[in-house]
Design a protein around this motif. Structure first.
Motif, short mmCIF file in Angstrom:
data_model
loop_
_atom_site.label_atom_id
_atom_site.label_comp_id
_atom_site.label_asym_id
_atom_site.label_seq_id
_atom_site.Cartn_x
_atom_site.Cartn_y
_atom_site.Cartn_z
N THR A 31 -76.57 20.07 -21.48
CA THR A 31 -77.40 18.91 -21.18
C THR A 31 -76.60 17.63 -21.32
OG1 THR A 31 -79.37 20.06 -21.99
CG2 THR A 31 -79.52 17.67 -21.78
N TYR A 32 -76.70 16.76 -20.33
CA TYR A 32 -76.07 15.44 -20.39
C TYR A 32 -76.99 14.50 -21.17
CZ TYR A 32 -74.36 10.88 -18.78
OH TYR A 32 -73.89 9.59 -18.72
N ILE A 33 -76.55 14.07 -22.33
CA ILE A 33 -77.37 13.24 -23.22
C ILE A 33 -76.78 11.83 -23.28
CG2 ILE A 33 -78.19 12.92 -25.59
CD1 ILE A 33 -78.17 15.99 -25.85
N THR A 34 -77.62 10.85 -23.01
CA THR A 34 -77.20 9.45 -23.03
C THR A 34 -77.63 8.78 -24.35
OG1 THR A 34 -79.24 8.90 -21.85
CG2 THR A 34 -77.27 9.23 -20.53
N PRO A 35 -77.07 7.61 -24.66
CA PRO A 35 -77.47 6.91 -25.88
C PRO A 35 -78.93 6.49 -25.86
CG PRO A 35 -75.40 6.04 -25.00
CD PRO A 35 -75.98 6.95 -23.96
N PRO A 36 -79.54 6.24 -27.04
CA PRO A 36 -80.94 5.78 -27.09
C PRO A 36 -81.15 4.53 -26.24
CG PRO A 36 -80.16 6.35 -29.29
CD PRO A 36 -78.97 6.42 -28.38
N GLY A 37 -82.27 4.50 -25.53
CA GLY A 37 -82.58 3.34 -24.70
C GLY A 37 -82.02 3.41 -23.31
N GLN A 38 -81.27 4.46 -23.01
CA GLN A 38 -80.65 4.59 -21.68
C GLN A 38 -81.10 5.88 -21.00
OE1 GLN A 38 -76.38 4.11 -21.59
NE2 GLN A 38 -76.41 2.57 -23.21
N GLY A 39 -81.25 5.79 -19.67
CA GLY A 39 -81.51 6.99 -18.89
C GLY A 39 -80.20 7.56 -18.37
N PHE A 40 -80.30 8.58 -17.51
CA PHE A 40 -79.08 9.15 -16.93
C PHE A 40 -79.01 8.80 -15.45
CE2 PHE A 40 -82.39 12.39 -17.30
CZ PHE A 40 -82.49 12.90 -16.01
N LEU A 41 -77.85 8.32 -15.04
CA LEU A 41 -77.63 7.89 -13.66
C LEU A 41 -76.95 9.01 -12.86
CD1 LEU A 41 -76.36 4.29 -14.41
CD2 LEU A 41 -78.63 4.96 -13.63
N PRO A 42 -77.18 9.06 -11.54
CA PRO A 42 -76.64 10.15 -10.72
C PRO A 42 -75.13 10.34 -10.86
CG PRO A 42 -78.25 8.89 -9.47
CD PRO A 42 -78.05 8.15 -10.75
N ILE A 47 -70.66 13.70 -12.90
CA ILE A 47 -69.39 13.85 -13.60
C ILE A 47 -69.53 14.86 -14.74
CG2 ILE A 47 -67.74 12.66 -15.10
CD1 ILE A 47 -68.21 10.15 -13.34
N HIS A 48 -70.63 14.76 -15.49
CA HIS A 48 -70.89 15.72 -16.58
C HIS A 48 -70.93 17.15 -16.05
CE1 HIS A 48 -73.84 18.30 -18.74
NE2 HIS A 48 -73.21 17.86 -19.81
N HIS A 49 -71.64 17.36 -14.95
CA HIS A 49 -71.75 18.70 -14.38
C HIS A 49 -70.38 19.21 -13.92
CE1 HIS A 49 -75.87 18.15 -14.99
NE2 HIS A 49 -76.35 18.18 -13.76
N ARG A 50 -69.63 18.34 -13.27
CA ARG A 50 -68.32 18.74 -12.75
C ARG A 50 -67.38 19.12 -13.89
NH1 ARG A 50 -67.37 14.49 -9.70
NH2 ARG A 50 -65.90 13.42 -11.04
N GLU A 51 -67.45 18.40 -15.00
CA GLU A 51 -66.55 18.66 -16.12
C GLU A 51 -66.92 19.94 -16.88
OE1 GLU A 51 -66.84 15.07 -18.38
OE2 GLU A 51 -65.26 14.04 -17.22
N ASN A 52 -68.18 20.37 -16.77
CA ASN A 52 -68.64 21.50 -17.58
C ASN A 52 -68.92 22.78 -16.80
OD1 ASN A 52 -69.29 20.52 -20.58
ND2 ASN A 52 -69.80 18.84 -19.19
N VAL A 53 -69.00 22.70 -15.48
CA VAL A 53 -69.52 23.82 -14.70
C VAL A 53 -68.65 25.07 -14.79
CG1 VAL A 53 -68.46 23.11 -12.51
CG2 VAL A 53 -70.57 24.46 -12.50
N LEU A 54 -67.34 24.93 -14.80
CA LEU A 54 -66.49 26.12 -14.84
C LEU A 54 -66.59 26.82 -16.20
CD1 LEU A 54 -63.31 24.96 -12.89
CD2 LEU A 54 -65.29 26.25 -12.06
N GLU A 55 -66.69 26.04 -17.26
CA GLU A 55 -66.86 26.63 -18.60
C GLU A 55 -68.20 27.36 -18.70
OE1 GLU A 55 -67.77 25.02 -23.09
OE2 GLU A 55 -66.43 23.81 -21.84
N VAL A 56 -69.24 26.75 -18.17
CA VAL A 56 -70.57 27.38 -18.19
C VAL A 56 -70.57 28.64 -17.33
CG1 VAL A 56 -73.01 27.07 -17.58
CG2 VAL A 56 -71.75 25.20 -18.67
N LEU A 57 -69.92 28.59 -16.19
CA LEU A 57 -69.83 29.77 -15.31
C LEU A 57 -69.14 30.92 -16.02
CD1 LEU A 57 -70.10 31.22 -12.60
CD2 LEU A 57 -68.04 30.00 -11.82
N LYS A 58 -68.01 30.64 -16.65
CA LYS A 58 -67.27 31.70 -17.36
C LYS A 58 -68.12 32.29 -18.49
CE LYS A 58 -62.85 32.68 -19.66
NZ LYS A 58 -63.46 33.50 -20.73
N GLU A 59 -68.81 31.41 -19.23
CA GLU A 59 -69.65 31.89 -20.33
C GLU A 59 -70.80 32.75 -19.83
OE1 GLU A 59 -72.21 29.98 -24.06
OE2 GLU A 59 -70.75 28.73 -23.00
N ALA A 60 -71.40 32.34 -18.70
CA ALA A 60 -72.52 33.10 -18.14
C ALA A 60 -72.07 34.49 -17.69
CB ALA A 60 -73.13 32.34 -16.97
#
Length: 335
Positions: A31-42, A47-60
């Motif tokens: 999960t991409y978590i932002t600081p309090p008071g902020q939402g998440f922008l596209p 960028i979060h998904h791109r940086e984590n997707v291969l690790e998540v794929l391997k783990e799955a």
């Protein structure tokens, strides 16, 4: 036997899951978590998904215990959702489909929630309340389509809750909606808020604006932040229960299934269950493993599509931010 892998990334949750004949083999999420008071922008979410997707794929894959060559179909979220995150994950799904030489299916995110809910709970033909950060719909199945009987005419209920959490600077970890739910349990004093049901549809933007503009006044009147969280939940959930009950009466339904991230909320489940008891009906709901966006729901819905003979041309394996639930032909149901 069909083994399917599902990629989900329509919002701030990145999920990959693998299913074999209704058996969940792995369901990994970041999960991409932002600081309090902020939402998440596209852009940042992508960028979060791109940086984590291969690790998540391997783990799955590792957790599932299956070999790549045993996978029958690659499934991904086609929409609805945020464009950049959707596209980022879709590109990975398209790439592995080519590398592994497997067919590719784009899955409607909302249908993924519904079919996963039906699988986990055993609900047969329920009236569905689909509530999340980006969607609010009351749905029932009829003649090879999931028909939308009512929906939000502006913002989703999850978005309303999330944005109020930003106003009072609640943490986004694990999610703003969860933290509102916990704070609401301490609320004791109900503040009257606008109640916006319009036929079968609901509206949340006016409620949010009202509470945003009146918050300083309400706090001076002796309402605590917990009271306001409690009041907001009670009001918006009552609206959802009312419209769901009306859809049940129209369809002659005796089952309600709550899906989507907001569906984890215990107070919403409690209020809906009370309505079901009064109607002699039954409530079905799941926990955060399957309510919150995840890859396994995309894998399961894709597997159902694949088994029923659905195939997609490569040029159709794109994304669309506005992919309505009632645009999908439900080929896998015969009732």
């Amino acid at each position: 036997m069909v083994i399917a892998i599902g990629f989900e990334g329509s919002a701030n949750k990145l999920g990959i899951g693998i299913i074999r004949n209704d058996e969940v083999l792995s369901n990994i999420r970041r999960t991409y978590i932002t600081p309090p008071g902020q939402g998440f922008l596209p852009k940042e979410t992508a960028i979060h998904h791109r940086e984590n997707v291969l690790e998540v794929l391997k783990e799955a894959i590792d957790k599932s215990g299956v070999k790549v060559e045993d996978i029958d179909v690659v499934c991904y979220t086609k929409g609805p959702g945020m464009g950049a995150p959707l596209n980022t994950v879709a590109i990975v799904a398209r790439t592995v489909s080519l590398l592994w030489k497997k067919p590719l299916l784009g899955v409607n995110h909302c249908i993924g929630h519904i079919e996963m809910g039906r699988l986990i709970t055993g609900a047969k033909n329920p009236t569905v309340l689909y509530v999340s950060g980006g969607n609010t719909q009351i749905i029932a199945y009829s003649r090879k389509k999931y028909r939308i009987f009512g929906e939000t005419i502006d913002i989703a209920v999850g978005n309303c809750l999330d944005r109020f959490a930003r106003v009072i600077k609640l943490s986004n970890d694990p999610s703003p909606g969860y933290n509102i739910e916990q704070l609401a349990k301490k609320g004791e004093k109900y503040a009257h808020l606008p109640y916006c049901v319009k036929g079968m549809d609901v509206s949340f933007s006016g409620i949010l604006t009202y509470i945003e503009e009146k918050i300083d006044f309400l706090l001076k009147q002796g309402y605590s932040e917990a009271d306001l969280c409690y009041s907001l939940q009670e009001t918006v959930f009552a609206m959802l229960v009312e419209t769901t009950e009306r859809a049940m009466a129209h369809c002659g339904s005796s089952e309600v299934l709550i899906v989507g991230g907001v569906g984890c909320n215990e107070r919403l489940q409690e209020m809906m269950n009370q309505m079901c008891i009064e109607r002699g009906s039954k409530l079905f709901a799941t926990d955060e493993r399957f309510c919150i966006d995840n890859g396994i729901m995309i894998a399961h819905a894709g597997a159902e599509m694949f088994k029923s003979g659905t195939r997609m041309k490569w040029e159709d394996c794109t994304i669309t931010q506005r992919f309505r639930t009632d645009d999908v032909d439900v080929t896998w149901r015969d009732d």
